[in-house]
Design a protein around this motif. Structure first.
Motif, PDB file in Angstrom:
ATOM      1  N   VAL A   1       0.803  -1.251   0.074  1.00 51.15           N
ATOM      2  CA  VAL A   1      -0.075  -0.075  -0.068  1.00 51.15           C
ATOM      3  C   VAL A   1       0.945   1.160  -0.124  1.00 51.15           C
ATOM      4  CG1 VAL A   1      -1.680   1.358   1.378  1.00 51.15           C
ATOM      5  CG2 VAL A   1      -1.761  -1.248   1.263  1.00 51.15           C
ATOM      6  N   VAL A   2       1.968   1.203   0.812  1.00 54.11           N
ATOM      7  CA  VAL A   2       2.690   2.494   0.880  1.00 54.11           C
ATOM      8  C   VAL A   2       3.286   2.730  -0.516  1.00 54.11           C
ATOM      9  CG1 VAL A   2       5.039   3.142   1.864  1.00 54.11           C
ATOM     10  CG2 VAL A   2       3.094   2.198   3.226  1.00 54.11           C
ATOM     11  N   ASN A   3       3.830   1.868  -1.065  1.00 53.49           N
ATOM     12  CA  ASN A   3       4.548   1.719  -2.263  1.00 53.49           C
ATOM     13  C   ASN A   3       3.622   1.884  -3.541  1.00 53.49           C
ATOM     14  OD1 ASN A   3       7.518   1.752  -1.212  1.00 53.49           O
ATOM     15  ND2 ASN A   3       6.934  -0.273  -0.689  1.00 53.49           N
ATOM     16  N   ASN A   4       2.402   1.773  -3.369  1.00 50.10           N
ATOM     17  CA  ASN A   4       1.481   1.732  -4.621  1.00 50.10           C
ATOM     18  C   ASN A   4       0.280   2.829  -4.186  1.00 50.10           C
ATOM     19  OD1 ASN A   4       2.423  -0.531  -6.735  1.00 50.10           O
ATOM     20  ND2 ASN A   4       2.757  -1.255  -4.583  1.00 50.10           N
ATOM     21  N   ARG A   5       0.709   3.951  -3.770  1.00 48.79           N
ATOM     22  CA  ARG A   5      -0.348   4.804  -3.313  1.00 48.79           C
ATOM     23  C   ARG A   5      -1.271   5.330  -4.617  1.00 48.79           C
ATOM     24  NH1 ARG A   5      -1.369   4.648   1.652  1.00 48.79           N
ATOM     25  NH2 ARG A   5       0.453   5.230   3.225  1.00 48.79           N
ATOM     26  N   GLY A   6      -2.636   5.307  -4.372  1.00 42.64           N
ATOM     27  CA  GLY A   6      -3.564   5.757  -5.541  1.00 42.64           C
ATOM     28  C   GLY A   6      -3.993   4.395  -6.183  1.00 42.64           C
ATOM     29  N   GLN A   7      -3.399   3.316  -5.891  1.00 45.98           N
ATOM     30  CA  GLN A   7      -3.889   1.898  -6.366  1.00 45.98           C
ATOM     31  C   GLN A   7      -5.011   1.468  -5.688  1.00 45.98           C
ATOM     32  OE1 GLN A   7      -2.751   0.435  -9.221  1.00 45.98           O
ATOM     33  NE2 GLN A   7      -1.320   1.875  -9.583  1.00 45.98           N
ATOM     34  N   THR A   8      -6.233   0.996  -6.483  1.00 45.96           N
ATOM     35  CA  THR A   8      -7.348   0.476  -5.799  1.00 45.96           C
ATOM     36  C   THR A   8      -7.049  -0.838  -5.233  1.00 45.96           C
ATOM     37  OG1 THR A   8      -8.408  -0.149  -7.767  1.00 45.96           O
ATOM     38  CG2 THR A   8      -8.637   2.101  -6.979  1.00 45.96           C
ATOM     39  N   PHE A   9      -7.685  -1.240  -4.063  1.00 44.79           N
ATOM     40  CA  PHE A   9      -7.664  -2.707  -3.815  1.00 44.79           C
ATOM     41  C   PHE A   9      -8.978  -2.769  -2.840  1.00 44.79           C
ATOM     42  CE2 PHE A   9      -5.494  -0.235  -0.244  1.00 44.79           C
ATOM     43  CZ  PHE A   9      -6.257  -0.639   0.810  1.00 44.79           C
ATOM     44  N   ASP A  10      -9.091  -4.065  -2.680  1.00 37.81           N
ATOM     45  CA  ASP A  10     -10.187  -4.515  -1.869  1.00 37.81           C
ATOM     46  C   ASP A  10     -10.104  -4.156  -0.467  1.00 37.81           C
ATOM     47  OD1 ASP A  10     -12.623  -5.670  -0.988  1.00 37.81           O
ATOM     48  OD2 ASP A  10     -12.744  -7.321  -2.487  1.00 37.81           O
ATOM     49  N   LEU A  11     -10.900  -3.436   0.251  1.00 33.04           N
ATOM     50  CA  LEU A  11     -10.618  -3.135   1.523  1.00 33.04           C
ATOM     51  C   LEU A  11     -10.788  -4.354   2.269  1.00 33.04           C
ATOM     52  CD1 LEU A  11      -9.988  -0.855   3.702  1.00 33.04           C
ATOM     53  CD2 LEU A  11     -12.339  -0.229   3.826  1.00 33.04           C
ATOM     54  N   ARG A  12     -11.684  -5.181   2.026  1.00 27.37           N
ATOM     55  CA  ARG A  12     -11.933  -6.295   3.040  1.00 27.37           C
ATOM     56  C   ARG A  12     -10.847  -7.410   3.016  1.00 27.37           C
ATOM     57  NH1 ARG A  12     -16.952  -8.140  -0.766  1.00 27.37           N
ATOM     58  NH2 ARG A  12     -15.591  -7.447  -2.268  1.00 27.37           N
ATOM     59  N   LEU A  13      -9.697  -7.000   1.833  1.00 27.24           N
ATOM     60  CA  LEU A  13      -8.670  -7.929   2.196  1.00 27.24           C
ATOM     61  C   LEU A  13      -7.653  -7.646   3.358  1.00 27.24           C
ATOM     62  CD1 LEU A  13      -7.191  -8.012  -1.631  1.00 27.24           C
ATOM     63  CD2 LEU A  13      -8.282  -9.730  -0.376  1.00 27.24           C
ATOM     64  N   ALA A  14      -7.895  -6.035   3.909  1.00 26.42           N
ATOM     65  CA  ALA A  14      -7.026  -5.730   5.146  1.00 26.42           C
ATOM     66  C   ALA A  14      -7.581  -6.582   6.122  1.00 26.42           C
ATOM     67  CB  ALA A  14      -7.324  -4.426   5.374  1.00 26.42           C
ATOM     68  N   THR A  15      -8.575  -7.439   6.275  1.00 30.12           N
ATOM     69  CA  THR A  15      -9.047  -8.132   7.393  1.00 30.12           C
ATOM     70  C   THR A  15      -8.122  -9.330   7.655  1.00 30.12           C
ATOM     71  OG1 THR A  15     -11.540  -7.580   7.416  1.00 30.12           O
ATOM     72  CG2 THR A  15     -11.081  -9.444   8.713  1.00 30.12           C
ATOM     73  N   ILE A  16      -7.608  -9.855   6.464  1.00 32.73           N
ATOM     74  CA  ILE A  16      -6.657 -10.932   6.539  1.00 32.73           C
ATOM     75  C   ILE A  16      -5.412 -11.050   7.482  1.00 32.73           C
ATOM     76  CG2 ILE A  16      -5.324 -12.526   5.223  1.00 32.73           C
ATOM     77  CD1 ILE A  16      -7.186 -12.064   2.728  1.00 32.73           C
ATOM     78  N   PRO A  17      -4.812  -9.863   7.428  1.00 29.06           N
ATOM     79  CA  PRO A  17      -3.602  -9.640   8.250  1.00 29.06           C
ATOM     80  C   PRO A  17      -4.013  -9.817   9.890  1.00 29.06           C
ATOM     81  CG  PRO A  17      -3.358  -8.105   6.340  1.00 29.06           C
ATOM     82  CD  PRO A  17      -4.814  -8.755   6.313  1.00 29.06           C
TER      83      PRO A  17
END
Length: 352
Positions: free
Chosen positions: A281-297
């Motif tokens: 995320v830090v190195n790809n600012r502006g790129q879209t991603f599924d926020l639900r994936l943040a639950t996995i970590p």
């Protein structure tokens, strides 16, 4: 008429949640169910999973602490560090896993912003203490078995200092978001909280905080663990080669090799998802991603409250025997003697 849930939160908790590529809005994770992020079944499944982590993590770690208190022979310098690990796991389980279980059941952070800060702080503190405890365990085993300092003896005072160091580091990682360097916000399905590592608000210097966590709270302990255990394996392999006729030495080498592999894998399973996702995320600012994936970590890190005790404690024959006795299950004396013999063999492989 469909109600308008686009409510801006207090500044330190506001987070934009993209519903689709053309619409950016903000559904308050403190006021309404986050059904736009997933089905009710998904939230309830997560609630059940967090309930399991709460029950299993709390039980195993409380049993570990009670067992160490009851049996004097378990109060060795290494077991001080393992009990420190259990205390950190218990903190995450009781506060973090329970809060997530409760909030997933309601499908949003129903406990409010203050509880979000408490849960985020507690999970970060306990997680960092747990992480660095694993590094201290690796360092202790390197000192005892490889003997890089010659006649240096690792004493209880050193173990206590190591435990204290883990809490200092944990506080250094968990306190900054409470004072403006990053912030604690809902993550993933918005039912758990963590330091902000995926928004682009420069006011909170999120990127520098993420880099601090990655370097000091992942790369350094991981490097320590890999170095110490690799040196330990080399020492054991040389000893096994020199004592090819010794069955006990060969057995000790195989057991330690297996344990080292399991420990390193456990560490990576716990922290690699957070580290890799945050750095992406830090190195790809502006790129879209599924926020639900943040639950996995979050799931992997909280699950460590269960599998860390299994790896480091329940697979320890002496610990397991004492636990069986405390629970009224007949422990095997042979197990304890075998464990003592293995420890003796391993302690002899280092240089004199």
């Amino acid at each position: 008429m469909k109600p308008n849930y686009a409510i801006e939160l207090p500044e330190d908790f506001w987070i934009p949640i993209p519903l689709d590529t053309d619409n950016m809005t903000a559904f308050s994770p403190f006021l309404v169910p986050q059904d736009h992020l997933g089905s009710k079944g998904l939230f309830y499944a997560m609630s059940a999973f967090m309930f399991f982590l709460f029950v299993a993590g709390t039980s195993i770690n409380m049993l570990t602490i009670a067992c160490t208190v009851q049996y004097k022979k378990l109060r060795s310098h290494l077991n001080y560090i393992l009990m420190n690990l259990s205390v950190a796991n218990l903190l995450v389980s009781v506060v973090g896993s329970f809060t997530c279980f409760y909030c997933f059941a309601f499908r949003y952070m129903v406990m409010g912003p203050l509880a979000c800060k408490v849960e985020g702080f507690t999970a970060t503190l306990g997680g960092m203490v747990s992480l660095w405890s694993l590094a201290v365990v690796a360092f202790e085993r390197w000192l005892v078995i490889c003997k890089p300092l010659g006649s240096f003896s690792f004493r209880s005072s050193h173990a206590i200092a190591g435990c204290a160091l883990t809490w200092v580091i944990g506080l250094a990682a968990a306190l900054p978001p409470l004072f403006g360097w990053s912030r604690f916000i809902p993550e993933g399905l918005q039912c758990s909280c963590a330091p902000d590592w995926y928004t682009t608000d420069n006011k909170f210097n999120n990127e520098s905080y993420v880099m601090f966590l990655f370097c000091f709270c992942f790369a350094v302990p991981f490097t320590t663990i890999v170095f110490c255990y690799s040196q330990l394996l080399l020492t054991l392999k040389m000893a096994a080669k020199a004592q090819a006729e010794s069955v006990s030495t060969q057995k000790a080498e195989r057991e330690v090799t297996r344990m080292v592999v399991i420990m390193v894998i456990g560490f990576l399973v716990c922290w690699m998802p957070y580290a890799s996702f945050a750095m992406w995320v830090v190195n790809n600012r502006g790129q879209t991603f599924d926020l639900r994936l943040a639950t996995i970590p979050s799931c992997f890190s909280k699950a460590s409250t269960v599998y860390n005790p299994i790896i480091y404690i329940l697979l320890n024959k002496q610990f397991r025997s004492c636990m069986m006795k405390m629970l009224g299950i007949s422990g095997s004396d042979d197990e304890e003697s075998t464990s003592s013999q293995s420890v003796t063999e391993i302690s002899k492989v280092g240089p004199a």
